[in-house]
Design a protein around this motif. Structure first.
Motif, PDB file in Angstrom:
ATOM      1  N   PRO A  51       0.791  -1.241   0.000  1.00  0.00           N
ATOM      2  CA  PRO A  51       0.000   0.000   0.000  1.00  0.00           C
ATOM      3  C   PRO A  51       0.818   1.283   0.000  1.00  0.00           C
ATOM      4  O   PRO A  51       0.318   2.323  -0.376  1.00  0.00           O
ATOM      5  CB  PRO A  51      -0.826  -0.110   1.287  1.00  0.00           C
ATOM      6  CG  PRO A  51      -0.860  -1.564   1.604  1.00  0.00           C
ATOM      7  CD  PRO A  51       0.411  -2.138   1.069  1.00  0.00           C
ATOM      8  N   SER A  52       2.071   1.211   0.409  1.00  0.00           N
ATOM      9  CA  SER A  52       2.886   2.426   0.418  1.00  0.00           C
ATOM     10  C   SER A  52       3.701   2.584  -0.866  1.00  0.00           C
ATOM     11  O   SER A  52       4.498   3.504  -0.972  1.00  0.00           O
ATOM     12  CB  SER A  52       3.816   2.417   1.633  1.00  0.00           C
ATOM     13  OG  SER A  52       4.728   1.334   1.542  1.00  0.00           O
ATOM     14  N   ASP A  53       3.508   1.693  -1.822  1.00  0.00           N
ATOM     15  CA  ASP A  53       4.232   1.742  -3.081  1.00  0.00           C
ATOM     16  C   ASP A  53       3.801   2.973  -3.880  1.00  0.00           C
ATOM     17  O   ASP A  53       2.631   3.107  -4.245  1.00  0.00           O
ATOM     18  CB  ASP A  53       3.950   0.465  -3.882  1.00  0.00           C
ATOM     19  CG  ASP A  53       4.733   0.382  -5.169  1.00  0.00           C
ATOM     20  OD1 ASP A  53       5.673   1.186  -5.355  1.00  0.00           O
ATOM     21  OD2 ASP A  53       4.395  -0.470  -6.005  1.00  0.00           O
ATOM     22  N   PRO A  54       4.722   3.897  -4.187  1.00  0.00           N
ATOM     23  CA  PRO A  54       4.340   5.126  -4.891  1.00  0.00           C
ATOM     24  C   PRO A  54       3.852   4.859  -6.319  1.00  0.00           C
ATOM     25  O   PRO A  54       2.980   5.575  -6.812  1.00  0.00           O
ATOM     26  CB  PRO A  54       5.606   5.969  -4.887  1.00  0.00           C
ATOM     27  CG  PRO A  54       6.717   5.042  -4.601  1.00  0.00           C
ATOM     28  CD  PRO A  54       6.139   3.891  -3.841  1.00  0.00           C
ATOM     29  N   ILE A  55       4.370   3.828  -6.968  1.00  0.00           N
ATOM     30  CA  ILE A  55       3.935   3.511  -8.324  1.00  0.00           C
ATOM     31  C   ILE A  55       2.485   3.014  -8.303  1.00  0.00           C
ATOM     32  O   ILE A  55       1.661   3.414  -9.126  1.00  0.00           O
ATOM     33  CB  ILE A  55       4.860   2.466  -8.977  1.00  0.00           C
ATOM     34  CG1 ILE A  55       6.300   2.972  -9.023  1.00  0.00           C
ATOM     35  CG2 ILE A  55       4.357   2.091 -10.361  1.00  0.00           C
ATOM     36  CD1 ILE A  55       6.495   4.227  -9.823  1.00  0.00           C
ATOM     37  N   LEU A  56       2.183   2.153  -7.326  1.00  0.00           N
ATOM     38  CA  LEU A  56       0.816   1.660  -7.193  1.00  0.00           C
ATOM     39  C   LEU A  56      -0.149   2.803  -6.925  1.00  0.00           C
ATOM     40  O   LEU A  56      -1.229   2.867  -7.507  1.00  0.00           O
ATOM     41  CB  LEU A  56       0.732   0.625  -6.066  1.00  0.00           C
ATOM     42  CG  LEU A  56      -0.648   0.043  -5.793  1.00  0.00           C
ATOM     43  CD1 LEU A  56      -1.163  -0.719  -7.001  1.00  0.00           C
ATOM     44  CD2 LEU A  56      -0.612  -0.850  -4.569  1.00  0.00           C
ATOM     45  N   LYS A  57       0.240   3.721  -6.058  1.00  0.00           N
ATOM     46  CA  LYS A  57      -0.606   4.888  -5.764  1.00  0.00           C
ATOM     47  C   LYS A  57      -0.851   5.718  -7.022  1.00  0.00           C
ATOM     48  O   LYS A  57      -1.960   6.216  -7.243  1.00  0.00           O
ATOM     49  CB  LYS A  57       0.036   5.765  -4.686  1.00  0.00           C
ATOM     50  CG  LYS A  57       0.145   5.112  -3.345  1.00  0.00           C
ATOM     51  CD  LYS A  57      -1.171   5.188  -2.653  1.00  0.00           C
ATOM     52  CE  LYS A  57      -0.988   4.707  -1.226  1.00  0.00           C
ATOM     53  NZ  LYS A  57      -2.241   4.356  -0.619  1.00  0.00           N
ATOM     54  N   GLU A  58       0.188   5.884  -7.834  1.00  0.00           N
ATOM     55  CA  GLU A  58       0.044   6.665  -9.067  1.00  0.00           C
ATOM     56  C   GLU A  58      -0.895   5.963 -10.051  1.00  0.00           C
ATOM     57  O   GLU A  58      -1.725   6.600 -10.687  1.00  0.00           O
ATOM     58  CB  GLU A  58       1.412   6.904  -9.714  1.00  0.00           C
ATOM     59  CG  GLU A  58       1.373   7.700 -10.995  1.00  0.00           C
ATOM     60  CD  GLU A  58       0.837   9.116 -10.829  1.00  0.00           C
ATOM     61  OE1 GLU A  58       0.497   9.728 -11.857  1.00  0.00           O
ATOM     62  OE2 GLU A  58       0.738   9.623  -9.693  1.00  0.00           O
ATOM     63  N   VAL A  59      -0.773   4.645 -10.151  1.00  0.00           N
ATOM     64  CA  VAL A  59      -1.652   3.880 -11.032  1.00  0.00           C
ATOM     65  C   VAL A  59      -3.100   4.029 -10.561  1.00  0.00           C
ATOM     66  O   VAL A  59      -4.008   4.238 -11.367  1.00  0.00           O
ATOM     67  CB  VAL A  59      -1.231   2.402 -11.078  1.00  0.00           C
ATOM     68  CG1 VAL A  59      -2.287   1.555 -11.776  1.00  0.00           C
ATOM     69  CG2 VAL A  59       0.109   2.260 -11.779  1.00  0.00           C
TER      70      VAL A  59
END
Length: 141
Positions: A51-59
C-alpha cells in the motif's frame, strides 16, 4: 433522468467538455509505462506492490482520473444525443449559447429578450430532453 439533472448537465456541459479535452491530453502526455514488455523482465512475475508503493498509488490515481473522464463523457453524450429533439429556432439558439457556457442574462442581452423569457425557453428545452429520455429509458418489447 429528471429535469433538474438535465438542467445541471446543460449548465456543466461547457466545462465538462473542456475538462475531458484537457484531461485526455495530460493523461496521454504523461503515459508512464510501469511494466516491462520485452526481455526477461516481461516473463518474470509482476510485483503486487504494498500500500505504500508510490507507483501503485500513481496507477490508482490515474485509474480514478480515467473513470472521471468516462463519467464526464457519458454526460456529454447524453446531451449530444438529444440535440436533435430541439427544433424551434429560438430554442436552438438558446441551447447553443447554454452549451457554450453563457449565462441566461448574457443570452437575453444577445437575443434582445429578458432573462426570464430565456429561462422559460430553457425550461422548454429541458422538457423536450426529459421527454425523450423518458421514452428512451422504456423498453419496447
Amino acid at each position: 433522468m429528471n429535469k433538474w439533472q438535465i438542467e445541471d448537465l446543460l449548465k456543466d456541459y461547457h466545462w465538462k467538455l473542456h475538462s475531458v479535452k484537457n484531461m485526455r491530453e495530460t493523461m496521454n502526455e504523461i503515459n508512464i509505462d510501469m511494466t516491462a514488455q520485452y526481455g526477461l523482465q516481461a516473463a518474470m512475475p509482476k510485483a503486487s506492490g504494498d500500500p505504500s508503493d508510490p507507483i501503485l498509488k500513481e496507477v490508482e490515481r490515474r485509474d480514478k482520473r480515467w473513470k472521471k473522464i468516462h463519467a464526464y463523457e457519458r454526460d456529454i453524450q447524453f446531451i449530444q444525443a438529444r440535440l436533435t429533439f430541439v427544433t424551434d429556432e429560438r430554442e436552438t439558439e438558446v441551447l447553443h449559447w447554454l452549451l457554450e457556457g453563457k449565462s441566461m442574462r448574457w443570452i437575453g442581452l444577445h437575443m434582445g429578450l429578458s432573462d426570464k423569457h430565456i429561462g422559460r425557453i430553457k425550461d422548454r428545452i429541458v422538457a423536450h430532453m426529459s421527454q425523450m429520455s423518458d421514452t428512451s429509458d422504456k423498453c419496447v418489447c
